[in-house]
Write a protein that holds these residues in place. Structure first.
Motif, mmCIF file in Angstrom:
data_model
loop_
_atom_site.group_PDB
_atom_site.id
_atom_site.type_symbol
_atom_site.label_atom_id
_atom_site.label_comp_id
_atom_site.label_asym_id
_atom_site.label_seq_id
_atom_site.Cartn_x
_atom_site.Cartn_y
_atom_site.Cartn_z
ATOM 1 N N PRO B 168 0.820 -1.204 0.000
ATOM 2 C CA PRO B 168 0.000 0.000 0.000
ATOM 3 C C PRO B 168 0.859 1.262 0.000
ATOM 4 O O PRO B 168 1.867 1.315 0.665
ATOM 5 C CB PRO B 168 -0.731 -0.115 1.317
ATOM 6 C CG PRO B 168 0.194 -0.882 2.205
ATOM 7 C CD PRO B 168 1.144 -1.657 1.351
ATOM 8 N N ALA B 169 0.386 2.242 -0.751
ATOM 9 C CA ALA B 169 1.049 3.541 -0.769
ATOM 10 C C ALA B 169 0.023 4.588 -1.145
ATOM 11 O O ALA B 169 -0.995 4.254 -1.760
ATOM 12 C CB ALA B 169 2.171 3.540 -1.785
ATOM 13 N N LEU B 170 0.275 5.825 -0.777
ATOM 14 C CA LEU B 170 -0.643 6.885 -1.180
ATOM 15 C C LEU B 170 -0.512 7.083 -2.687
ATOM 16 O O LEU B 170 0.602 7.067 -3.221
ATOM 17 C CB LEU B 170 -0.310 8.189 -0.451
ATOM 18 C CG LEU B 170 -0.885 8.353 0.950
ATOM 19 C CD1 LEU B 170 -0.556 9.744 1.473
ATOM 20 C CD2 LEU B 170 -2.391 8.122 0.979
ATOM 21 N N VAL B 220 -17.234 3.440 5.337
ATOM 22 C CA VAL B 220 -15.961 3.343 4.617
ATOM 23 C C VAL B 220 -14.976 4.363 5.184
ATOM 24 O O VAL B 220 -13.807 4.050 5.444
ATOM 25 C CB VAL B 220 -16.172 3.566 3.106
ATOM 26 C CG1 VAL B 220 -14.829 3.692 2.396
ATOM 27 C CG2 VAL B 220 -16.979 2.427 2.509
ATOM 28 N N ALA B 221 -15.459 5.583 5.419
ATOM 29 C CA ALA B 221 -14.584 6.638 5.934
ATOM 30 C C ALA B 221 -14.013 6.243 7.291
ATOM 31 O O ALA B 221 -12.806 6.325 7.530
ATOM 32 C CB ALA B 221 -15.365 7.944 6.045
ATOM 33 N N ILE B 226 -9.488 4.347 10.563
ATOM 34 C CA ILE B 226 -8.968 3.546 11.683
ATOM 35 C C ILE B 226 -7.881 2.583 11.197
ATOM 36 O O ILE B 226 -6.794 2.518 11.747
ATOM 37 C CB ILE B 226 -10.115 2.755 12.354
ATOM 38 C CG1 ILE B 226 -11.099 3.725 13.009
ATOM 39 C CG2 ILE B 226 -9.559 1.783 13.394
ATOM 40 C CD1 ILE B 226 -12.348 3.048 13.538
ATOM 41 N N PHE B 227 -8.195 1.828 10.134
ATOM 42 C CA PHE B 227 -7.235 0.847 9.627
ATOM 43 C C PHE B 227 -6.438 1.458 8.472
ATOM 44 O O PHE B 227 -6.454 0.980 7.350
ATOM 45 C CB PHE B 227 -7.950 -0.430 9.189
ATOM 46 C CG PHE B 227 -8.728 -1.056 10.307
ATOM 47 C CD1 PHE B 227 -8.060 -1.751 11.304
ATOM 48 C CD2 PHE B 227 -10.109 -0.925 10.386
ATOM 49 C CE1 PHE B 227 -8.766 -2.310 12.363
ATOM 50 C CE2 PHE B 227 -10.819 -1.487 11.434
ATOM 51 C CZ PHE B 227 -10.150 -2.183 12.431
ATOM 52 N N ASP B 232 -0.837 9.186 7.214
ATOM 53 C CA ASP B 232 -1.879 10.204 7.333
ATOM 54 C C ASP B 232 -3.270 9.592 7.148
ATOM 55 O O ASP B 232 -3.700 9.349 6.034
ATOM 56 C CB ASP B 232 -1.629 11.280 6.266
ATOM 57 C CG ASP B 232 -2.549 12.472 6.444
ATOM 58 O OD1 ASP B 232 -3.524 12.357 7.222
ATOM 59 O OD2 ASP B 232 -2.306 13.503 5.804
ATOM 60 N N PRO B 233 -3.993 9.345 8.259
ATOM 61 C CA PRO B 233 -5.301 8.690 8.150
ATOM 62 C C PRO B 233 -6.297 9.507 7.314
ATOM 63 O O PRO B 233 -7.103 8.940 6.594
ATOM 64 C CB PRO B 233 -5.785 8.567 9.596
ATOM 65 C CG PRO B 233 -4.644 8.914 10.450
ATOM 66 C CD PRO B 233 -3.649 9.677 9.631
ATOM 67 N N LEU B 234 -6.215 10.833 7.412
ATOM 68 C CA LEU B 234 -7.184 11.668 6.695
ATOM 69 C C LEU B 234 -7.012 11.506 5.187
ATOM 70 O O LEU B 234 -7.974 11.301 4.449
ATOM 71 C CB LEU B 234 -7.024 13.135 7.108
ATOM 72 C CG LEU B 234 -8.033 14.070 6.429
ATOM 73 C CD1 LEU B 234 -9.442 13.789 6.912
ATOM 74 C CD2 LEU B 234 -7.674 15.524 6.646
#
Lengths: 432, 325
Positions: B168-170, B220-221, B226-227, B232-234
């Motif tokens: 995973p990556a942004l 979903v948000a 949370i996970f 950066d969770p936002l």
């Protein structure tokens, strides 16, 4: 403790058609047929036979148990006691009187200029003898409704939430004092802690008149409610006024309430103070299929056809003639039925109002669930009524349906939900 | 003189099935325009093929099975358009046509037609195409690629936001591009702005209630915040909401009347279920996207949710839901 009722819809009111027409008296025709059943309960037995002379106001039918007597609306001679068309669509035994045109009045009821000396039992007896029933269309005998001892809240129902109908509206505009006095007489019987007149906010003139009149009657409270159908349904109105819910399968008195239509209150006054039984009523003859929509003051027993004539006759491409309003009224196949105590309106709709679909289909949108004021799931009541599954219908509380028609009104698939539910209720009643 | 004698009520609201379907089509116009702007006329052509095939299939199916015609209620057109919007613009035309026929005849018609189907027809067809032509269904042209209008499309697949997030990556795409639709993906899922406009129209017209889309998106948000698989969770949450088909699914698919619960409580649970499954499938599945299967699974559960969330009967204590009658 004002609250809101659940669900509901906002159909176009169309009350402007007849709202400004004070009731025009219609004289009795040469012959009237007075049905022997004009109430919920057992039919009356005729008290007269062919050839008898009757006076206007004379009792011509009565019975034991749950029964409200009927009276001759004209003086004359009984020419037949036979089945005649009834607004409920059946042939119902009726006393047919040939009018002698003299209107000689004779009633067993005594007028009382001062009602304060009368006991509750005397008042109830007077109401019974006058043959008063729920004039809003329910036609439940008023004396039985009033004999429940003491109540907490007494409500006069002037909501008239059905589209088109303005009979109660013009009654208040022309005869508010009588209605208020009648309500106070009912209060004398029921000793309520609270007396309320409930009215919807689309009747500005009637509200202004009531406000003015009630200034001198401080014990009566006026509740002006935002217009929404079915506000005038008994259970919903009690919920709005008191915040309490009549238990499922129960009666208003279970939550300390009694609700009377405002026209019923006026009839009570007429009976107790003037000694006149129910011989006439206000009927709104309206709709796009009527030439001159108006309110009429008609003798009981006048036929639908005669009433429609008095409003100028039919016009346009007539689709349905209704006894009562378009949400809960009953469609008439012809104009031969006699007007009974419970007929508050004759609404004539033209083909333009025909919103029925050739192929109704449920798309499960759930709008029926959202508008149901009883918290039911009409889509399933429809489905399982069609399937004839009474067990599942009971699970979905079919018997709690008040048949207000909100579900079918709002249904985009145009399902005849109420018709199906009636069949479903019948299945459950038969225990199938 | 004889007048009509049918049961009350004698007046009906102006609302009807055709009007509702028309509203859905209107609500999809911004999305259709956005898809065409991003992927060119081929996107529009895929939509046209799918709609025509769906309407033709509906007409023929009703004819063959000797049922009254239902083409004029526009529901087949809605199915065709919704299916096309869940396909990449580069998909072969025949695939769109086959999908549309499958949606209308098998997923809807076999179950009794409009309102009777258990699964969302467009998503059912998309699930079929994912099985039959997985590579064509998961190759996405970069935005602005000139796709040929005719013939086989041979494109270099560009990585979508969800591909990055699976690493995973942004994603490398900016959030603004994600919002406006300047990204790769299926025709109808790229522009969040267009989808939200359509959703606002549907809510304003009272075609759908907010319950399902709101509970779906909120779930979903919450779960992605949370996970979060990034610092950066936002940002992770926003990319999760804007990437893939979650908006298209929440606004136009999960809110489908026939396949979602009719009770208010059931609708909220259904939206939550869709949200949970979407995140689970995205995090654990082989494909980066999970909306299709999440909604299809919840479709199957909708009767159960309805049973467990009975409406409150007037004048009675709240009944507990359950399986027993």
């Amino acid at each position: 403790m004002r609250s809101k009722f659940w669900g509901g819809v906002h159909p176009a009111g169309r009350k402007e058609l007849s709202a400004d027409t004070p009731p025009t008296p219609v004289s009795a025709p040469a012959q009237v047929a007075v049905p022997l059943q004009q109430h919920v309960g057992k039919p009356c037995d005729p008290l007269v036979s062919v050839g008898d002379k009757v006076k206007r106001g004379q009792k011509i039918g009565d019975g034991k148990g749950m029964c409200a007597p009927v009276h001759a609306p004209v003086s004359g001679t009984v020419i037949a006691v036979e089945p005649r068309p009834h607004p409920n669509g059946t042939l119902c035994p009726a006393v047919v009187i040939e009018n002698d045109g003299k209107d000689t009045f004779e009633s067993a009821l005594k007028p009382h200029a001062d009602t304060s000396s009368l006991s509750a039992d005397e008042l109830i007896e007077c109401i019974r003898e006058a043959g008063i029933v729920g004039m809003g269309g329910a036609t439940f005998p008023t004396d039985i409704k009033a004999s429940i001892g003491k109540v907490e809240t007494l409500i006069a129902n002037a909501c008239e939430c059905e589209p088109y109908i303005t009979a109660d509206d013009v009654l208040i505009c022309t005869d508010a004092d009588r209605a208020i006095r009648g309500l106070l007489i009912l209060g004398q019987i029921l000793n309520p802690r609270r007396t309320v007149i409930a009215i919807e906010d689309n009747k500005a003139k009637a509200i202004a008149i009531l406000k003015e009149k009630l200034r001198s009657v401080p014990q009566v409270e006026l509740a002006v409610l935002p217009t929404r159908y079915p506000q005038g349904a008994e259970k919903q109105l009690i919920q709005v006024i008191t915040g309490r819910q009549v238990p499922s399968g129960g009666l208003p008195r279970d939550v300390g309430c009694a609700v009377f239509n405002i026209a019923t209150c006026a009839s009570v006054e007429r009976a107790v103070v003037e000694g006149e039984p129910v011989l006439r009523r206000i009927v709104t003859v309206t709709g796009p299929g009527v030439k001159e929509p108006r309110n009429l003051l008609v003798p009981i027993g006048l036929t639908f056809g005669e009433a429609v004539e008095a409003a100028g006759g039919l016009t346009g491409d007539v689709w349905k003639v209704l006894s009562g309003g378009p949400m809960m009224g009953r469609a008439q196949g012809d104009l031969f039925a006699s007007i009974t105590k419970g007929v508050n309106a004759i609404v004539v709709l033209t083909q333009a109002e025909n919103g029925e679909a050739e192929h109704p289909a449920c798309i499960r949108c759930g709008k029926c669930v959202a508008v149901c004021p009883m918290g039911l799931q009409p889509l399933y009541l429809y489905r399982f009524s069609k399937a004839g599954d009474s067990g599942t219908l009971r699970y979905y509380n079919v018997m709690d349906c008040i048949e207000c028609g909100c579900c079918a009104y709002t249904c985009p698939g145009k399902l005849p939900i109420v018709a199906a539910i009636r069949e479903g209720k019948q299945l459950v009643r038969e225990g199938k | 003189m004889k007048f009509a004698v049918t049961a009350s009520p004698h007046i009906r609201s102006g609302d009807n099935t055709r009007r509702i379907m028309l509203d859905v089509l209107i609500a999809l116009i911004p999305t259709l325009i956005a898809g065409t702007v991003v992927f060119g006329l081929r996107a529009l052509a895929v939509c046209a093929v799918s709609v025509v095939a769906a309407v033709a299939a509906e007409w023929l199916w009703r004819k063959i099975t000797r049922q009254y015609g239902t083409v004029s209620d526009f529901s087949a057109a809605v199915t065709g358009l919704l299916l096309a919007l869940t396909l990449p613009a580069s998909v072969p035309y025949w695939a769109a046509a086959v999908g549309a026929v499958f949606a209308v005849v098998v997923v809807k018609g076999f179950f009794g037609g409009l309102g009777q189907n258990i699964f969302n027809p467009a998503l059912g067809a998309r699930a079929l195409l994912m099985l039959v032509i997985p590579s064509a269904m998961t190759r996405f042209a970069a935005p602005g690629t000139a796709l040929p209008l005719t013939g086989e499309v041979d494109i270099v697949s560009s990585a979508t936001a969800l591909h990055h997030m699976q690493i995973p990556a942004l994603p490398e795409q900016s959030l603004l591009d994600m919002f406006l639709g300047n990204i790769g993906g299926c025709i109808g899922e790229v522009s969040a702005l267009a989808l939200l406009l359509g959703g606002a129209y549907l809510v304003a017209r009272d075609v759908i209630k907010l319950r399902i889309p709101a509970s779906y998106l909120a779930t979903v948000a919450l779960l992605t915040a949370i996970f979060c698989k990034d610092q950066d969770p936002l940002q992770w949450m926003l990319y999760s909401l804007l990437g893939g088909g979650v908006l298209l699914g929440a606004i136009f698919m999960a809110s489908d009347y026939a396949t979602s619960p009719a009770t208010p409580g059931g609708q909220v649970l259904y939206g939550v279920g869709c949200g949970v499954l979407t995140v689970v499938f995205r995090y654990t599945g082989l494909y980066p996207e999970g909306v299709t299967y999440a909604i299809l699974l919840m479709n199957a559960a909708s009767w159960l949710l309805e049973r467990f969330t009975p409406t409150r009967l007037f004048g009675a204590p709240q009944k507990k839901g359950g399986l027993r009658r």
